[in-house]
Design an enzyme around this catalytic site. Structure first.
Site, PDB file in Angstrom:
ATOM      1  N   ASP A 118       6.908   4.087   3.327  1.00 57.76           N
ATOM      2  CA  ASP A 118       7.138   5.031   4.393  1.00 57.76           C
ATOM      3  C   ASP A 118       8.632   5.022   4.697  1.00 57.76           C
ATOM      4  O   ASP A 118       9.319   5.848   4.187  1.00 57.76           O
ATOM      5  CB  ASP A 118       6.129   4.868   5.639  1.00 57.76           C
ATOM      6  CG  ASP A 118       5.950   6.230   6.589  1.00 57.76           C
ATOM      7  OD1 ASP A 118       6.896   6.793   6.796  1.00 57.76           O
ATOM      8  OD2 ASP A 118       5.131   6.020   7.459  1.00 57.76           O
ATOM      9  N   ASP A 131       0.948  -1.219   0.000  1.00 52.74           N
ATOM     10  CA  ASP A 131       0.053   0.090  -0.134  1.00 52.74           C
ATOM     11  C   ASP A 131       0.759   1.182  -0.011  1.00 52.74           C
ATOM     12  O   ASP A 131       0.478   2.171  -0.676  1.00 52.74           O
ATOM     13  CB  ASP A 131      -0.926  -0.131   1.049  1.00 52.74           C
ATOM     14  CG  ASP A 131      -0.477  -0.235   2.424  1.00 52.74           C
ATOM     15  OD1 ASP A 131       0.868  -0.439   2.683  1.00 52.74           O
ATOM     16  OD2 ASP A 131      -1.115  -0.228   3.481  1.00 52.74           O
ATOM     17  N   PHE A 188      -0.306  11.246   7.352  1.00 55.59           N
ATOM     18  CA  PHE A 188      -1.046   9.789   7.614  1.00 55.59           C
ATOM     19  C   PHE A 188      -2.397   9.744   6.908  1.00 55.59           C
ATOM     20  O   PHE A 188      -3.009  10.442   6.932  1.00 55.59           O
ATOM     21  CB  PHE A 188      -1.225   9.487   9.280  1.00 55.59           C
ATOM     22  CG  PHE A 188      -1.523   8.230   9.325  1.00 55.59           C
ATOM     23  CD1 PHE A 188      -0.607   7.214   9.611  1.00 55.59           C
ATOM     24  CD2 PHE A 188      -2.724   7.750   9.461  1.00 55.59           C
ATOM     25  CE1 PHE A 188      -0.608   6.063   9.914  1.00 55.59           C
ATOM     26  CE2 PHE A 188      -3.215   6.247   9.740  1.00 55.59           C
ATOM     27  CZ  PHE A 188      -2.118   5.396  10.007  1.00 55.59           C
ATOM     28  N   VAL A 189      -2.275   8.810   6.033  1.00 60.21           N
ATOM     29  CA  VAL A 189      -3.477   8.503   5.229  1.00 60.21           C
ATOM     30  C   VAL A 189      -4.240   7.191   5.250  1.00 60.21           C
ATOM     31  O   VAL A 189      -3.640   6.396   5.818  1.00 60.21           O
ATOM     32  CB  VAL A 189      -3.101   8.570   3.546  1.00 60.21           C
ATOM     33  CG1 VAL A 189      -2.525  10.114   3.232  1.00 60.21           C
ATOM     34  CG2 VAL A 189      -2.008   7.845   3.300  1.00 60.21           C
ATOM     35  N   ASP A 195      -5.282   1.683   6.862  1.00 59.22           N
ATOM     36  CA  ASP A 195      -6.172   1.835   8.047  1.00 59.22           C
ATOM     37  C   ASP A 195      -5.545   2.765   9.006  1.00 59.22           C
ATOM     38  O   ASP A 195      -4.587   2.915   9.093  1.00 59.22           O
ATOM     39  CB  ASP A 195      -6.482   0.505   8.605  1.00 59.22           C
ATOM     40  CG  ASP A 195      -5.251   0.077   9.391  1.00 59.22           C
ATOM     41  OD1 ASP A 195      -3.974  -0.036   8.896  1.00 59.22           O
ATOM     42  OD2 ASP A 195      -5.169  -0.228  10.523  1.00 59.22           O
TER      43      ASP A 195
HETATM   44  P1  XMP Z   1       7.149   1.276   5.926  1.00 60.14           P
HETATM   45  O1  XMP Z   1       7.534   2.143   7.134  1.00 60.14           O
HETATM   46  O2  XMP Z   1       7.710  -0.013   6.261  1.00 60.14           O
HETATM   47  O3  XMP Z   1       5.554   1.299   5.998  1.00 60.14           O
HETATM   48  O4  XMP Z   1       7.588   1.594   4.659  1.00 60.14           O
HETATM   49  C1  XMP Z   1       4.682   0.506   5.590  1.00 60.14           C
HETATM   50  C2  XMP Z   1       3.603   0.048   6.199  1.00 60.14           C
HETATM   51  O5  XMP Z   1       3.288   1.282   7.126  1.00 60.14           O
HETATM   52  C3  XMP Z   1       2.092   1.372   7.584  1.00 60.14           C
HETATM   53  N1  XMP Z   1       1.875   3.020   6.968  1.00 60.14           N
HETATM   54  C4  XMP Z   1       0.633   3.541   7.199  1.00 60.14           C
HETATM   55  N2  XMP Z   1      -0.593   3.083   7.246  1.00 60.14           N
HETATM   56  N3  XMP Z   1      -1.340   5.142   6.676  1.00 60.14           N
HETATM   57  C5  XMP Z   1      -1.684   3.964   6.843  1.00 60.14           C
HETATM   58  O6  XMP Z   1      -2.663   3.370   7.154  1.00 60.14           O
HETATM   59  C6  XMP Z   1      -0.038   5.793   6.578  1.00 60.14           C
HETATM   60  O7  XMP Z   1      -0.155   6.903   6.378  1.00 60.14           O
HETATM   61  C7  XMP Z   1       0.903   4.928   6.798  1.00 60.14           C
HETATM   62  N4  XMP Z   1       2.265   5.027   6.534  1.00 60.14           N
HETATM   63  C8  XMP Z   1       2.807   3.849   6.824  1.00 60.14           C
HETATM   64  C9  XMP Z   1       1.470   0.528   6.346  1.00 60.14           C
HETATM   65  O8  XMP Z   1       0.839  -0.654   6.719  1.00 60.14           O
HETATM   66  C10 XMP Z   1       2.408   0.061   5.251  1.00 60.14           C
HETATM   67  O9  XMP Z   1       2.411  -1.181   4.594  1.00 60.14           O
END
Ligand code: XMP
Length: 196
Positions: free
Chosen positions: A105, A102, A154-155, A161
């Protein structure tokens, strides 16, 4: 609870149009055969379902899970828990893997998965994300395919979710800043590192 939501960042129509273009590009760049498309659950399931139906390549599907510990969360802790990795490794062997997640980050989730699958005898491992946040760690990861670059906020929606809610929204929305702040304070009070 819908009052947690701020503005719509990406509409369902914009997602659909971008997926058409992205899938056309991916269809040409991916191998025609021997591809295993791997949705990263739970957040990547909606994106993966819409993307795979646009791809003309001969492919199989194998899911893998990634999460951090549950609770109030709006940021990544860096601790990634992978689920179903043994089956994913078996499915990857001798195949061209396409990981579909999805959001990018910190890059911890896709980094951990890419390393694990590359070491299991995959012919290649590519990554595809719906969203990439505007932050150095996300840009440094260098995903092979990305649908949208978004601000570092945060989205939720379209699979993403907030505490388990809003995955079923058809578009991508931002959370109200006060909701994010409250969640971060709660996480701090409970000593939670927050999650992926
Ligand atoms: P990383 O930090 O491992 O993050 O690249 C990936 C996972 O972190 C969650 N994530 C979010 N979930 N809104 C969300 O609902 C956000 O803005 C967000 N930022 C990170 C997500 O599960 C993703 O797979």
């Amino acid at each position: 609870m819908q009052s947690d939501l701020d503005q719509i960042l990406i509409s369902p129509a914009a997602i659909s149009a971008r997926l058409d273009a992205l899938a056309a590009q991916m269809g040409k760049e991916l191998p025609r055969e021997g591809v295993v498309l791997m949705p990263v659950l739970t957040g990547g399931m909606v994106f993966a379902a819409d993307l795979m139906r646009r791809l003309p390549n001969r492919l199989t599907i194998a899911c893998v899970g990634a999460s951090s510990y549950p609770g109030v969360r709006t940021a990544s802790s860096g601790e990634v828990h992978l689920a179903g990795l043994e089956q994913a490794r078996a499915a990857a062997r001798g195949k061209h893997v396409l990981l579909v997640d999805d959001i990018l980050d910190t890059g911890h989730t896709l980094g951990a998965l890419r390393d694990a699958l590359a070491a299991s005898g995959a012919l290649s491992v590519r990554t595809c994300v719906l969203l990439r946040k505007d932050r150095a760690a996300a840009r440094a990861f260098s995903a092979d395919f990305c649908a949208f670059d978004i601000p570092d906020a945060f989205v939720v929606g379209y699979g993403l979710d907030f505490n388990g809610l809003y995955r079923n929204l058809p578009g991508i929305c931002m959370l109200k800043p006060e909701v994010v702040m409250r969640a971060q304070m709660q996480a701090k009070a409970h000593g939670q590192g927050a999650g992926a």
